[in-house]
Structure formats: C-alpha cells, structure tokens
Design an enzyme around this catalytic site. Structure first.
Site, PDB file in Angstrom:
ATOM      1  N   THR A  79       0.800  -1.225   0.000  1.00 36.81           N
ATOM      2  CA  THR A  79       0.000   0.000   0.000  1.00 36.81           C
ATOM      3  C   THR A  79       0.833   1.276   0.000  1.00 36.81           C
ATOM      4  O   THR A  79       1.979   1.285   0.473  1.00 36.81           O
ATOM      5  CB  THR A  79      -0.901  -0.007   1.266  1.00 36.81           C
ATOM      6  OG1 THR A  79      -1.530   1.257   1.414  1.00 36.81           O
ATOM      7  CG2 THR A  79      -0.094  -0.267   2.525  1.00 36.81           C
TER       8      THR A  79
ATOM      9  N   TYR B 230      -1.764   0.211  10.457  1.00 37.51           N
ATOM     10  CA  TYR B 230      -1.971  -0.515   9.181  1.00 37.51           C
ATOM     11  C   TYR B 230      -0.731  -0.349   8.290  1.00 37.51           C
ATOM     12  O   TYR B 230      -0.186  -1.328   7.780  1.00 37.51           O
ATOM     13  CB  TYR B 230      -3.228   0.032   8.496  1.00 37.51           C
ATOM     14  CG  TYR B 230      -3.413  -0.427   7.067  1.00 37.51           C
ATOM     15  CD1 TYR B 230      -3.844  -1.722   6.779  1.00 37.51           C
ATOM     16  CD2 TYR B 230      -3.163   0.435   5.990  1.00 37.51           C
ATOM     17  CE1 TYR B 230      -4.016  -2.147   5.459  1.00 37.51           C
ATOM     18  CE2 TYR B 230      -3.337   0.018   4.677  1.00 37.51           C
ATOM     19  CZ  TYR B 230      -3.757  -1.271   4.416  1.00 37.51           C
ATOM     20  OH  TYR B 230      -3.915  -1.679   3.109  1.00 37.51           O
TER      21      TYR B 230
HETATM   22  N1  LIG Z   1      -8.520  -1.073  -0.103  1.00 41.36           N
HETATM   23  C1  LIG Z   1      -7.585  -0.188  -0.461  1.00 41.36           C
HETATM   24  O1  LIG Z   1      -7.845   1.016  -0.658  1.00 41.36           O
HETATM   25  C2  LIG Z   1      -6.162  -0.646  -0.652  1.00 41.36           C
HETATM   26  C3  LIG Z   1      -5.196   0.288  -1.026  1.00 41.36           C
HETATM   27  C4  LIG Z   1      -3.884  -0.151  -1.229  1.00 41.36           C
HETATM   28  C5  LIG Z   1      -3.559  -1.481  -1.042  1.00 41.36           C
HETATM   29  N2  LIG Z   1      -4.520  -2.357  -0.642  1.00 41.36           N
HETATM   30  C6  LIG Z   1      -4.139  -3.764  -0.441  1.00 41.36           C
HETATM   31  O2  LIG Z   1      -4.765  -4.519  -1.457  1.00 41.36           O
HETATM   32  C7  LIG Z   1      -5.023  -5.846  -0.963  1.00 41.36           C
HETATM   33  C8  LIG Z   1      -6.473  -6.212  -1.231  1.00 41.36           C
HETATM   34  O3  LIG Z   1      -7.303  -5.276  -0.533  1.00 41.36           O
HETATM   35  P1  LIG Z   1      -8.885  -5.341  -0.587  1.00 41.36           P
HETATM   36  O4  LIG Z   1      -9.373  -3.940  -0.630  1.00 41.36           O
HETATM   37  O5  LIG Z   1      -9.341  -6.332  -1.606  1.00 41.36           O
HETATM   38  O6  LIG Z   1      -9.168  -5.923   0.877  1.00 41.36           O
HETATM   39  P2  LIG Z   1     -10.492  -6.543   1.463  1.00 41.36           P
HETATM   40  O7  LIG Z   1     -11.654  -6.255   0.560  1.00 41.36           O
HETATM   41  O8  LIG Z   1     -10.562  -6.141   2.899  1.00 41.36           O
HETATM   42  O9  LIG Z   1     -10.205  -8.118   1.379  1.00 41.36           O
HETATM   43  C9  LIG Z   1      -9.278  -8.743   2.222  1.00 41.36           C
HETATM   44  C10 LIG Z   1      -9.683 -10.194   2.341  1.00 41.36           C
HETATM   45  O10 LIG Z   1      -8.715 -10.861   3.157  1.00 41.36           O
HETATM   46  C11 LIG Z   1      -9.409 -11.767   4.009  1.00 41.36           C
HETATM   47  N3  LIG Z   1      -8.652 -12.077   5.209  1.00 41.36           N
HETATM   48  C12 LIG Z   1      -8.394 -11.264   6.270  1.00 41.36           C
HETATM   49  N4  LIG Z   1      -7.728 -11.927   7.212  1.00 41.36           N
HETATM   50  C13 LIG Z   1      -7.540 -13.201   6.748  1.00 41.36           C
HETATM   51  C14 LIG Z   1      -6.930 -14.365   7.277  1.00 41.36           C
HETATM   52  N5  LIG Z   1      -6.379 -14.362   8.497  1.00 41.36           N
HETATM   53  N6  LIG Z   1      -6.947 -15.506   6.550  1.00 41.36           N
HETATM   54  C15 LIG Z   1      -7.522 -15.519   5.327  1.00 41.36           C
HETATM   55  N7  LIG Z   1      -8.122 -14.460   4.770  1.00 41.36           N
HETATM   56  C16 LIG Z   1      -8.137 -13.303   5.475  1.00 41.36           C
HETATM   57  C17 LIG Z   1     -10.676 -11.006   4.354  1.00 41.36           C
HETATM   58  O11 LIG Z   1     -11.649 -11.899   4.873  1.00 41.36           O
HETATM   59  P3  LIG Z   1     -12.701 -11.339   5.955  1.00 41.36           P
HETATM   60  O12 LIG Z   1     -13.510 -10.306   5.231  1.00 41.36           O
HETATM   61  O13 LIG Z   1     -13.438 -12.569   6.351  1.00 41.36           O
HETATM   62  O14 LIG Z   1     -11.873 -10.724   7.054  1.00 41.36           O
HETATM   63  C18 LIG Z   1     -11.051 -10.402   3.003  1.00 41.36           C
HETATM   64  O15 LIG Z   1     -11.840 -11.282   2.239  1.00 41.36           O
HETATM   65  C19 LIG Z   1      -4.610  -5.837   0.504  1.00 41.36           C
HETATM   66  O16 LIG Z   1      -3.305  -6.321   0.620  1.00 41.36           O
HETATM   67  C20 LIG Z   1      -4.602  -4.361   0.867  1.00 41.36           C
HETATM   68  O17 LIG Z   1      -3.719  -4.074   1.923  1.00 41.36           O
HETATM   69  C21 LIG Z   1      -5.815  -1.985  -0.456  1.00 41.36           C
END
Ligand SMILES: NC(=O)c1ccc[n+]([C@@H]2O[C@H](COP(=O)([O-])OP(=O)(O)OC[C@H]3O[C@@H](n4cnc5c(N)ncnc54)[C@H](OP(=O)(O)O)[C@@H]3O)[C@@H](O)[C@H]2O)c1
Length: 291
Positions: free
Chosen positions: A106, A130
């Site tokens: 991120t 985070y």
């Molecule tokens: N969102 C943003 O703006 C943003 C920006 C920059 C980078 N990123 C990065 O991009 C990536 C994807 O983000 P996203 O927005 O798709 O996130 P997201 O929608 O929150 O999805 C994350 C997923 O990971 C699962 N998860 C969490 N803990 C877990 C565990 N212990 N074992 C297995 N699964 C687990 C969650 O399941 P539950 O829902 O059941 O917890 C959820 O389905 C992440 O690495 C994030 O840091 C995101």
C-alpha cells in the site's frame, strides 16, 4: 512449469479477490483456486504449512489483508498477524515449495511529506498501524527472489463497501456530502490491478519473473474530493460535494497527505499500459449501471 499454470488467490472474498475472479477468463491456460478465511485462516501457521504440503501452485497472489485502517489502531496484534506474519510465512513457503508469490502492499507505507511521486526506492515512513504492518510484510519479502510486491493505492471496485460504493450510496441519500480535499493520490480500479497482475504472470511465464517492489495505480492524480466529485457527477446524482480539510474530518489512523506512486518501473519491466483514473471510473459506473 506445466502448460496450465496453477494460481492460488487468497483473500478471495475481498474486493481485489473478486476482481480476479471476474477477470481471469481467457487470459491464459491456467487453473485458478480462490480461498478466503473460511477455507484457510492464514494466521494459523500449522494449517497453512499443511495446506501447502498438499497443494502445489506456480503462483500465489496474496490479497488477504487486515484492511480496516482505523480499527487497526486498536487491533495491533491481529493487524500484524495478517499483514506482516502471513506474507513472511508465504515468503518462506515460496522458497520451500517453489512458487512465485505476488503480494499486495500500500501507499500507506509512506509519510506523505513528499511533493513528487514516490519511487519504489523512496524511504518508507508509515504513519499508522496498518501502514506499519504492511511495511513489515514488505520487509519480510525483501531479498526473496520468488516474491514480487505491488504497492497500490485508493482501491475501489463494484464489490462490497469502498469509496466508490459509499459515495454512490451517500449521493443517492443526501443533499450534500463533505470530502477531504487535502489528501492527494491516485484511485485504482481493482479490475485494472487484477488484469495487470495476470499480465505480469503471463510475462513471467513467457519471458522472465523479475522480483522486488513495484508500484501500480491508475494514471493521473486527484484529491478524495475530486474523486467524489467525479463519481457524483458522472452518475448524474443531484448531490453537492463540499471540499473540507483533513483537520475537519479526524479519524483514528493518520493518512499520508500525498501518496502518488511513480509507476515507471512496472511499465518498463512488465510493459504495462495503465488506464487513466477517470476512464476506469467510467467503466465501473457502466458495469454498475448494467448489473
Ligand atoms: N482497499 C484499499 O484502498 C487498498 C489500497 C492499497 C492497497 N490495498 C491492499 O490490497 C489488498 C487487497 O485489498 P482489498 O481492498 O481487496 O481488501 P479486502 O476487501 O478487505 O479483502 C481482504 C480479504 O482478506 C481476508 N482475510 C483477512 N484476514 C484473513 C486471514 N487471516 N486468513 C484468510 N483471509 C483473510 C478477508 O476476509 P474477511 O472479510 O473474512 O476478514 C477479506 O476477504 C490488501 O493487501 C490491501 O492491503 C488496499
């Protein structure tokens, strides 16, 4: 590697995971397996080792993360377990089990004090738990020849709750909405990121896998206010968008004021063409209008 490339996507029920699922068809001969918490809790080290003892992959794309940025301030143990210890374990397994790991990080690893786009080599200085946990995850993969880390930013999609879907809901329900205008970055449509990663895999298979840190966002820069304004106006919603300062909208976790990422490296090394953020926004609004 066999003809059909075996790919595992973790965090499958998150917005990026779902974007992979909808994007994968027709890209290359491959088999993609999607898992989330209910299939395998990645913080359970023994279960994860056991899983990789019995399943073989060419690529593992780790989309699993603790992404509730404000909750993370009070939930440090779980945040570090998911965002730092899990990539460390997957990194170790990538060497033992001979798969390539693509891990997502991120822009929140940066302080936001810059006024020029951050390069992969720029000094990280995360402001939040985070951001610190994600940075520790990156560090665990440093010098791992099987690991590629992609830093992205301001991810949104048609799936679940994110800035786009929140603004559309508020835009329909309220007469006006206030949004911060002094945080600058680049929105990223999750489908574009998923396509980019599939293209990286394709290039790695056909040519060469280049490990290390890479930056990927959509092209262009804006403030959250600009982003909200475009969402509301492109959607034709009669809601006024009012610019406010971050100091008027205090949240538990500090965000970088400027987190534009320099994408030269990923474009050069993997030959990617990256869509401009307003074009991608128009695409996703069309997708939402037809579903
Ligand atoms: N969102 C943003 O703006 C943003 C920006 C920059 C980078 N990123 C990065 O991009 C990536 C994807 O983000 P996203 O927005 O798709 O996130 P997201 O929608 O929150 O999805 C994350 C997923 O990971 C699962 N998860 C969490 N803990 C877990 C565990 N212990 N074992 C297995 N699964 C687990 C969650 O399941 P539950 O829902 O059941 O917890 C959820 O389905 C992440 O690495 C994030 O840091 C995101």
């Amino acid at each position: 590697m066999t003809d059909a490339i075996k790919i595992l996507v973790t965090g499958a029920n998150g917005q990026l995971g779902k974007s992979f699922k909808k994007t994968e068809e027709g890209l290359m001969p491959h088999s993609c397996k999607y898992i989330d918490m209910a299939d395998l809790n990645l913080t359970r080290t023994g279960d994860v080792r056991h899983y990789f003892d019995h399943h073989q992959f060419d690529f593992v794309i780790n989309c699993a993360a603790y992404t509730r940025v404000d909750d993370a301030e009070h939930d440090q143990a779980e945040t570090f377990a998911v965002n730092a210890e899990v990539p460390a374990l997957l990194g170790e397994l990538s060497r033992k089990r001979f798969f390539k790991l693509i891990h997502i990080s991120t822009d929140y690893v940066f302080s936001g004090n810059s006024s020029i786009p951050y390069k992969e080599t720029s000094k990280a200085f995360p402001l939040s738990i985070y951001g610190k946990s994600k940075h520790e995850g990156e560090m665990a993969l440093r010098n791992n020849e099987n690991a590629l880390v992609i830093r992205s930013a301001w991810l949104y999609s048609e799936f679940g709750s994110n800035f786009l879907t929140t603004m559309l809901t508020l835009g329909r329900e309220k007469k006006e909405v206030s949004v911060v205008c002094d945080q600058i970055g680049s929105p990223t449509y999750a489908t574009d990121l998923a396509k980019a990663i599939f293209n990286i895999i394709k290039t790695s298979v056909q040519n060469k896998f280049i490990p290390g840190i890479f930056h990927y966002t959509n092209e262009g820069i804006c403030s959250w206010f600009d982003f909200a304004w475009e969402i509301i106006n492109m959607s034709g919603l009669p809601c006024k968008v009012i610019p406010i300062a971050t100091s008027q909208y205090l949240l538990p976790a500090r965000r970088p004021a400027y987190s534009v990422l320099d994408k030269s490296r990923i474009k050069k090394v993997y030959g990617l063409e990256i869509p401009y953020w307003k074009e991608s926004l128009r695409c996703v609004l069309n997708v939402l209008a037809t579903t």
